[in-house]
Design a protein around this motif. Structure first.
Motif, PDB file in Angstrom:
ATOM      1  N   PRO A   1     -29.128  92.911 -29.694  1.00 38.04           N
ATOM      2  CA  PRO A   1     -29.194  93.502 -30.084  1.00 38.04           C
ATOM      3  C   PRO A   1     -29.026  94.906 -30.632  1.00 38.04           C
ATOM      4  O   PRO A   1     -28.706  95.244 -29.698  1.00 38.04           O
ATOM      5  N   ASN A   2     -28.589  95.256 -32.258  1.00 43.17           N
ATOM      6  CA  ASN A   2     -28.532  96.774 -31.129  1.00 43.17           C
ATOM      7  C   ASN A   2     -29.155  97.694 -31.471  1.00 43.17           C
ATOM      8  O   ASN A   2     -28.684  98.732 -32.813  1.00 43.17           O
ATOM      9  N   VAL A   3     -30.665  97.117 -32.513  1.00 45.37           N
ATOM     10  CA  VAL A   3     -31.234  98.146 -32.825  1.00 45.37           C
ATOM     11  C   VAL A   3     -32.386  98.839 -32.267  1.00 45.37           C
ATOM     12  O   VAL A   3     -33.120  97.786 -31.052  1.00 45.37           O
ATOM     13  N   ILE A   4     -32.593  99.773 -31.653  1.00 45.03           N
ATOM     14  CA  ILE A   4     -33.617 100.714 -30.959  1.00 45.03           C
ATOM     15  C   ILE A   4     -35.215 100.610 -31.644  1.00 45.03           C
ATOM     16  O   ILE A   4     -34.809 101.319 -33.045  1.00 45.03           O
ATOM     17  N   ASN A   5     -35.881 100.268 -31.064  1.00 44.59           N
ATOM     18  CA  ASN A   5     -36.643 100.477 -31.710  1.00 44.59           C
ATOM     19  C   ASN A   5     -37.842 102.018 -31.862  1.00 44.59           C
ATOM     20  O   ASN A   5     -39.023 101.695 -30.728  1.00 44.59           O
ATOM     21  N   HIS A   6     -36.932 103.090 -32.164  1.00 44.09           N
ATOM     22  CA  HIS A   6     -37.671 104.324 -31.620  1.00 44.09           C
ATOM     23  C   HIS A   6     -37.050 105.043 -33.219  1.00 44.09           C
ATOM     24  O   HIS A   6     -36.710 104.644 -34.125  1.00 44.09           O
ATOM     25  N   PHE A   7     -37.754 106.042 -32.705  1.00 39.37           N
ATOM     26  CA  PHE A   7     -37.594 107.373 -33.586  1.00 39.37           C
ATOM     27  C   PHE A   7     -36.061 108.156 -33.479  1.00 39.37           C
ATOM     28  O   PHE A   7     -35.599 108.974 -34.343  1.00 39.37           O
ATOM     29  N   TYR A   8     -35.501 108.149 -32.232  1.00 33.19           N
ATOM     30  CA  TYR A   8     -34.446 108.888 -31.708  1.00 33.19           C
ATOM     31  C   TYR A   8     -33.981 108.013 -30.348  1.00 33.19           C
ATOM     32  O   TYR A   8     -34.894 106.634 -30.512  1.00 33.19           O
ATOM     33  N   CYS A   9     -32.896 108.642 -29.764  1.00 29.08           N
ATOM     34  CA  CYS A   9     -32.144 107.309 -28.490  1.00 29.08           C
ATOM     35  C   CYS A   9     -33.363 107.756 -27.289  1.00 29.08           C
ATOM     36  O   CYS A   9     -32.663 109.400 -26.501  1.00 29.08           O
ATOM     37  N   ASN A  10     -33.955 107.184 -27.062  1.00 34.47           N
ATOM     38  CA  ASN A  10     -35.139 106.907 -26.026  1.00 34.47           C
ATOM     39  C   ASN A  10     -34.207 106.800 -24.653  1.00 34.47           C
ATOM     40  O   ASN A  10     -33.923 105.190 -25.015  1.00 34.47           O
ATOM     41  N   ILE A  11     -34.710 107.148 -23.395  1.00 34.15           N
ATOM     42  CA  ILE A  11     -34.322 105.949 -22.228  1.00 34.15           C
ATOM     43  C   ILE A  11     -34.964 104.554 -21.950  1.00 34.15           C
ATOM     44  O   ILE A  11     -33.519 103.494 -21.699  1.00 34.15           O
ATOM     45  N   ASP A  12     -36.212 104.132 -22.388  1.00 35.71           N
ATOM     46  CA  ASP A  12     -36.404 102.994 -22.938  1.00 35.71           C
ATOM     47  C   ASP A  12     -35.984 102.118 -23.482  1.00 35.71           C
ATOM     48  O   ASP A  12     -35.477 100.851 -22.734  1.00 35.71           O
ATOM     49  N   SER A  13     -35.637 102.903 -24.431  1.00 33.25           N
ATOM     50  CA  SER A  13     -34.941 101.673 -25.466  1.00 33.25           C
ATOM     51  C   SER A  13     -33.514 100.983 -24.882  1.00 33.25           C
ATOM     52  O   SER A  13     -33.528  99.817 -25.265  1.00 33.25           O
TER      53      SER A  13
ATOM     54  N   LYS B   1     -39.082 100.692 -16.990  1.00 38.27           N
ATOM     55  CA  LYS B   1     -39.593 100.790 -18.695  1.00 38.27           C
ATOM     56  C   LYS B   1     -39.339  99.360 -19.419  1.00 38.27           C
ATOM     57  O   LYS B   1     -39.726  99.827 -21.057  1.00 38.27           O
ATOM     58  N   GLN B   2     -40.119  98.665 -18.766  1.00 35.30           N
ATOM     59  CA  GLN B   2     -40.511  97.107 -19.576  1.00 35.30           C
ATOM     60  C   GLN B   2     -41.860  97.438 -21.063  1.00 35.30           C
ATOM     61  O   GLN B   2     -42.347  96.006 -20.089  1.00 35.30           O
ATOM     62  N   THR B   3     -41.707  98.095 -21.317  1.00 36.73           N
ATOM     63  CA  THR B   3     -42.968  98.607 -21.619  1.00 36.73           C
ATOM     64  C   THR B   3     -43.453  98.375 -23.335  1.00 36.73           C
ATOM     65  O   THR B   3     -42.127  98.508 -23.816  1.00 36.73           O
ATOM     66  N   SER B   4     -44.745  98.862 -23.490  1.00 38.33           N
ATOM     67  CA  SER B   4     -44.699  98.811 -24.869  1.00 38.33           C
ATOM     68  C   SER B   4     -44.279  99.753 -26.128  1.00 38.33           C
ATOM     69  O   SER B   4     -44.254 100.846 -25.136  1.00 38.33           O
ATOM     70  N   LEU B   5     -42.999  99.549 -26.247  1.00 41.44           N
ATOM     71  CA  LEU B   5     -42.440 100.088 -27.119  1.00 41.44           C
ATOM     72  C   LEU B   5     -42.941 101.260 -28.591  1.00 41.44           C
ATOM     73  O   LEU B   5     -42.811 102.295 -29.125  1.00 41.44           O
ATOM     74  N   GLU B   6     -44.584 100.491 -28.858  1.00 45.94           N
ATOM     75  CA  GLU B   6     -45.164 100.869 -29.943  1.00 45.94           C
ATOM     76  C   GLU B   6     -45.969 102.333 -29.387  1.00 45.94           C
ATOM     77  O   GLU B   6     -45.716 103.110 -29.712  1.00 45.94           O
ATOM     78  N   MET B   7     -46.128 101.726 -28.200  1.00 48.96           N
ATOM     79  CA  MET B   7     -46.812 102.810 -27.294  1.00 48.96           C
ATOM     80  C   MET B   7     -46.480 104.073 -27.297  1.00 48.96           C
ATOM     81  O   MET B   7     -46.652 105.058 -27.287  1.00 48.96           O
ATOM     82  N   THR B   8     -45.320 103.728 -26.618  1.00 51.25           N
ATOM     83  CA  THR B   8     -44.125 104.646 -26.298  1.00 51.25           C
ATOM     84  C   THR B   8     -43.671 105.739 -27.150  1.00 51.25           C
ATOM     85  O   THR B   8     -43.393 107.341 -27.271  1.00 51.25           O
ATOM     86  N   LYS B   9     -43.299 105.514 -28.372  1.00 50.12           N
ATOM     87  CA  LYS B   9     -43.238 105.792 -30.025  1.00 50.12           C
ATOM     88  C   LYS B   9     -44.537 106.268 -30.355  1.00 50.12           C
ATOM     89  O   LYS B   9     -44.114 107.631 -30.637  1.00 50.12           O
TER      90      LYS B   9
END
Length: 313
Positions: A176-188, A269-277
């Protein structure tokens, strides 16, 4: 979603991405939008005020405030590389971003972030010289050396980010092409990639150590010597005066270092993206907002310069 077909390799390559931002109700989005907009305006105004104050006030034409001016200028562009796009995403407009656009945003966001680390360590070294070696300070930290240290911080900050930016361009994205963040982050990027990301993750981990831990160690050692020197000052008034010149910088370092070490100094980097956000909000929005207020409220010279500025008017 735009894709590019490769018949020989039988795969598709994602050319556009969707930034998810902050999903939720309309009222929640409006609250976040208003909060981010107000914080962004205050950040720009506060840091711009420090830049103008340092440039126009001759009393502040010393290395300490030259570095502070660089830091405030950096914070303006650091938040600008993130917040305007984020505001558009929250409103539901321009949520898509091209592969090239995403790489550029990542490069500038992390370039400014890396530069801030180098700059904060330089500022700690400057305070070390001023407090621990006051008689030799003016000869060691002259205008020429101040400019060289500031320039080196900017140069190293943007050069080191070339490595992960290049490695990301070598990754494959099949959807998929959806980045679960509000900017382009390396983790995403790592989470979305359909190719092996081991080299990317290890390179990012090593660079994080160089960019974050090495300047932090320099800052930490500098403050050990600074505190030891301050405690040897016989009078309480003298101790208070010496500590007031570096307490604001120490507060900024603690806030910035705490959030970035949590975010980036980890082997996977395979951690919770919600926490990272959530932590990224502190790192990218709150810290740049607090910097001018911390330096203004805790610094006698800046407060005096502001008072003179208002008295003229």
């Amino acid at each position: 979603m735009k894709v590019h077909s490769k018949s020989r390799e039988n795969e598709t390559r994602v050319l556009d991405f969707i930034l998810l931002g902050f999903p939720g109700s309309l009222y929640l989005k409006m609250f976040i939008f208003t909060l981010f907009l107000v914080m962004y305006i205050l950040t720009i105004m506060g840091n711009l005020a420090i830049v103008i104050l340092v440039i126009t006030n001759r009393r502040l034409h010393i290395p300490m405030y030259f570095f502070l001016c660089n830091l405030s200028f950096l914070e303006i562009w650091y938040t600008t590389s993130i917040i305007p796009k984020t505001l558009a995403i929250i409103l539901g407009r321009s949520r898509s971003i091209s592969f090239t656009g995403c790489i550029l945003q990542l490069y500038f966001v992390f370039g400014f972030g890396s530069t801030e680390y180098f700059l904060l360590s330089v500022m700690a070294y400057d305070r070390y010289l001023a407090i621990c070696h006051p008689l030799h300070y003016s000869t060691i930290m002259d205008l020429s050396r101040s400019c060289k240290l500031a320039f080196s911080s900017w140069l190293c900050g943007f050069l080191v980010i070339c490595i992960p930016a290049f490695l990301i361009t070598r990754l494959s994205f099949c959807g998929p092409n959806v980045i679960n963040h509000f900017y382009c982050n390396i983790d995403s990027w790592i989470v979305l990639s359909c190719s092996d990301t081991y080299v990317m993750e290890m390179a990012d981990f090593v660079i994080s150590i160089i960019v974050i831990l090495c300047p932090s160690v320099i800052t930490f050692i500098s403050y050990i010597y600074i505190i030891a020197t301050i405690l040897r000052i016989p009078s309480t008034k003298g101790q208070r005066k010496a500590f007031s010149t570096c307490s604001s910088h120490l507060a900024v370092v603690m806030i910035w270092s705490g959030s970035t070490i949590f975010l980036y100094v980890k082997p996977s980097k395979q951690t919770s993206l919600e926490m990272t956000k959530i932590v990224n909000i502190l790192n990218t929005i709150v810290t740049p907002l607090l910097n001018p207020f911390i330096y203004t409220l805790r610094n006698k010279d800046v407060k005096e310069a502001l008072r003179h500025c208002f008295q003229r008017r």
